[in-house]
Motif scaffolding. Structure first.
Motif: not given
Length: 397
Positions: A106-119
């Motif tokens: 969880e402390e590195k969940s920001f890594l999911y924002d880089i390649v394909a950002n659904k948010r």
């Protein structure tokens, strides 16, 4: 990744994190079929409407296929592969529960924002094709991705770490979404590009039962190959020329369509309009073709008409994507804030989505086309449709 590593050492980004995100960036579009989105948005829904095929899912299967073929367990652990797959399928979708994040802490969940950002749609996938396509099309790219990178920072939002941007970057990000819309309007969804895609799709549909591709479980059709990555690997843009240069009588209809594309004998454009109301697009294709067909009263079949409904938006349908972005201020860089449209400019769009109704006719006879245009105009007046401004592409330098 390197910017965040240099500027925020407390995030604990190591070289393995960087490598895994790089691999995900390289592999996230592996699942695209021939002619990219034509395959997953037009061909597959036509031949397999209930399969729900998406190229992201095919990317995961292709990634697994590659890992198996190179015996990746020697160089990559299961946690690495799991995390890369989660990056590819966009695990930062707000609708996905936190508990589904298995490959990354969880402390590195920001890594999911880089390649394909659904948010919010701000990701390197877009930055890559914006730069490439704007260059080759001769369209100005008003979005500065290098500046955006410079002002990216990880902050805590709702108890999760998320990539945020400096408050003064809001205009640059609006330029990003405007560039996306402009590329779709002037290139990807241009009326000529669209009808060529439709014609290629029709040729693929007619050829599907007769083209056989060798996979791990024998020979299969074009549409069947999406289930077998050995076969899917062989499914490239070369399918166009395989059909075009074929001599089999079963492929004659498909071959004739592609020959027309080659000779620029495209289906004729009848017209396009903006619908008066969004609900006008419900059952639109059937209704519109029926109305034109009845009005013309010439020897025509309903299959002679193609009605295409084009959706243009800023990436999140009718929503302003900036509402899902968080910013920080210079004096308080660790506090994430929202910025509303009213705080930015009065000149921003008030509507973030529109639809275009397009009609094409397969017949080239001038009398038929004139009658079709007149019938379409009458239908538009009846439904309160507005004229659509003709998009243009600047000449390449």
């Amino acid at each position: 990744m390197k910017h965040l590593q240099d500027c925020q050492g407390d995030l604990g980004i190591d070289d393995r994190d960087i490598l895994r995100v790089q691999i995900a960036g390289l592999c996230h579009d592996l699942g695209h079929g021939p002619f990219s989105h034509m395959f997953d948005r037009k061909f597959m829904p036509h031949v397999c409407p209930h399969k729900g095929f998406k190229h992201e899912s095919a990317s995961l299967k292709m990634f697994e296929h590659i890992m198996e073929s190179i015996k990746s367990e020697i160089i990559m652990g299961e946690e690495d592969k799991k995390f890369i797959k989660e990056l590819i399928k966009s695990e930062n979708d707000p609708s996905i529960p936190k508990s589904s994040y298995e490959g990354q802490r969880e402390e590195k969940s920001f890594l999911y924002d880089i390649v394909a950002n659904k948010r919010n749609g701000i990701d390197v996938d877009k930055w890559d094709y914006f730069a490439r396509d704007c260059h080759h099309l001769g369209i100005a790219n008003n979005f500065d991705h290098m500046r955006c990178l410079k002002f990216a920072r990880v902050c805590e939002v709702d108890n999760r770490k998320q990539i945020c941007f400096r408050d003064k970057e809001v205009d640059n990000l609006y330029n990003m979404f405007y560039t996306r819309n402009s590329l779709h309007r002037r290139a990807y969804q241009h009326k000529v590009n669209n009808i060529i895609e439709i014609m290629i799709m029709e040729a693929f549909v007619k050829a599907d039962p007769y083209i056989k591709i060798q996979g791990s479980k024998g020979k299969m059709s074009i549409s069947e190959s999406v289930e077998d990555m050995e076969a899917y690997t062989k499914l490239t843009d070369n399918m166009f020329h395989q059909i075009l240069y074929s001599s089999e009588p079963e492929l004659e209809e498909a071959r004739e369509i592609l020959q027309k594309v080659e000779r620029r004998e495209l289906y004729k454009f009848v017209g396009e309009r903006l619908p008066g109301k969004a609900e006008d697009c419900t059952n639109l294709k059937t209704e519109l073709v029926n109305d034109i067909f009845i009005s013309i009263q010439i020897q025509l079949q309903k299959d002679d008409f193609i009605v295409d409904v084009i959706d243009l938006n800023y990436g999140m349908k009718d929503q302003d994507p900036i509402n899902n972005v968080r910013f920080y201020r210079k004096l308080n860089p660790d506090m994430a804030i929202k910025i509303t449209q009213g705080q930015v400019s009065l000149l921003l769009p008030t509507q973030f989505e529109e639809q275009i109704i397009r009609v094409y006719c397969k017949k080239t006879d001038e009398n038929i086309l004139e009658a079709a245009k007149e019938s379409f105009e009458q239908w538009c007046q009846k439904h309160g449709c507005k004229p659509q401004q003709e998009p243009t592409i600047a000449s390449a330098p």
